[in-house]
Design a protein around this motif. Sequence first.
Motif, PDB file in Angstrom:
ATOM      1  N   HIS A 286       0.648  -1.227  -0.127  1.00 49.07           N
ATOM      2  CA  HIS A 286       0.067   0.024   0.112  1.00 49.07           C
ATOM      3  C   HIS A 286       0.770   0.944   0.406  1.00 49.07           C
ATOM      4  O   HIS A 286       2.393   0.995   0.744  1.00 49.07           O
ATOM      5  N   MET A 287       0.454   2.455  -0.724  1.00 54.48           N
ATOM      6  CA  MET A 287       0.899   3.832  -0.608  1.00 54.48           C
ATOM      7  C   MET A 287       0.284   5.087  -0.109  1.00 54.48           C
ATOM      8  O   MET A 287      -0.948   4.801  -0.728  1.00 54.48           O
ATOM      9  N   PHE A 288       1.287   5.277   0.922  1.00 53.49           N
ATOM     10  CA  PHE A 288       0.395   6.457   1.836  1.00 53.49           C
ATOM     11  C   PHE A 288       0.502   8.110   0.921  1.00 53.49           C
ATOM     12  O   PHE A 288       1.367   8.678   1.528  1.00 53.49           O
ATOM     13  N   GLY A 289      -0.121   8.279  -0.220  1.00 50.13           N
ATOM     14  CA  GLY A 289       0.480   9.326  -1.196  1.00 50.13           C
ATOM     15  C   GLY A 289       1.980   9.297  -1.781  1.00 50.13           C
ATOM     16  O   GLY A 289       2.521   8.013  -1.441  1.00 50.13           O
ATOM     17  N   LYS A 290       2.481  10.474  -1.534  1.00 47.49           N
ATOM     18  CA  LYS A 290       3.876  10.615  -1.459  1.00 47.49           C
ATOM     19  C   LYS A 290       4.705  10.072  -0.168  1.00 47.49           C
ATOM     20  O   LYS A 290       6.115  10.995  -0.120  1.00 47.49           O
ATOM     21  N   GLN A 291       3.803  10.492   0.730  1.00 47.19           N
ATOM     22  CA  GLN A 291       4.430   9.964   2.065  1.00 47.19           C
ATOM     23  C   GLN A 291       5.130   8.732   2.610  1.00 47.19           C
ATOM     24  O   GLN A 291       6.550   8.788   2.916  1.00 47.19           O
ATOM     25  N   ASP A 292       4.300   7.443   2.481  1.00 49.48           N
ATOM     26  CA  ASP A 292       5.171   6.428   2.934  1.00 49.48           C
ATOM     27  C   ASP A 292       4.603   5.741   2.149  1.00 49.48           C
ATOM     28  O   ASP A 292       3.697   5.351   1.090  1.00 49.48           O
ATOM     29  N   ILE A 293       5.091   4.034   2.431  1.00 46.95           N
ATOM     30  CA  ILE A 293       4.297   3.073   1.429  1.00 46.95           C
ATOM     31  C   ILE A 293       5.552   1.345   2.365  1.00 46.95           C
ATOM     32  O   ILE A 293       5.805   1.242   2.969  1.00 46.95           O
TER      33      ILE A 293
END
Length: 298
Positions: A286-293
């Motif tokens: 899952h990707m949390f926008g450009k903040q966390d993966i």
Amino acid sequence: MMSGLLGRRWKGYGILLFTLALGFFILTRLDRSTLQDSNRDSHKDSEQSDRHSAVKSESGEDSTPGWDLEQENPRLIERISDVILPAADPKSILKISKEIQLGQVGQIEHVVSYFKNKKGGFFLEAGAFDGEYLSNTLYLEAQFNWTGILIEPNREAFKTLITRNRKSKLLNSCLSVHRYSEEVTFDAADVVGGILGDGPDTKGWVPADKRAKYRLRCFPLYSIIMALGNPKIDFMSLDIEGVELAVLETIPWSKVDIETLLIEVEHSNSAAISSILQSHGYRIDHMFGKQDIFYVKY
């Protein structure tokens, strides 16, 4: 008659003393030679295991004796074990100031869902700050009885972290970007602190009263894991302001057991991070926008 007898007796004593002195001299020489050989062998072994320490000491870059060791050196692992603080008493009351959050953008809700409300898991959080603000592990600990280790380099934040009564071990350290322990200048800029000199200064917005610079010891992540006894790590959170990729490159992946990772990529090369993790058997979950993966093991 008596005079001759005494003379022979003294002569006998003299021969005996000479023999004893000669024997002592020979033994002393042998012991000294053996000791020198032993010292040479010991010195050679020491040079091989601490070669980085010797180079750095001569350069004057880091004068801390006995700590600049390669990440698999047993002495380094033992010393890290000695400075890790124990978890709070299980019966102690958790001291937090606000309602527990599920991460900055809901990351931990996803982690909980992935583990299907698993209880008693083990985590490693690097960039734990004060143990409450933006914590990626507090909810797991408080609601599902997880434990682990919280690593935070900021001294003031770490002082607060100690008071929280977290049921996890604590370590006031930065993570080394090399496969050896080193001392660096740390820029303690509130929640966005980092190693001074690693990229441009983007912390000018931090008030002066929340910013300080000081020398700090960085340990390799692998050495820290070994100091814990190399446990299975269900969840690792890495939020270290731009040096995530460099730290990930130091890990001998075949020697550790890490199931999932939440990596902050906002200040890092996310493509390079995904590439190195995929090469070691992880996929993007899952990707949390450009903040966390969020990565999981295949």
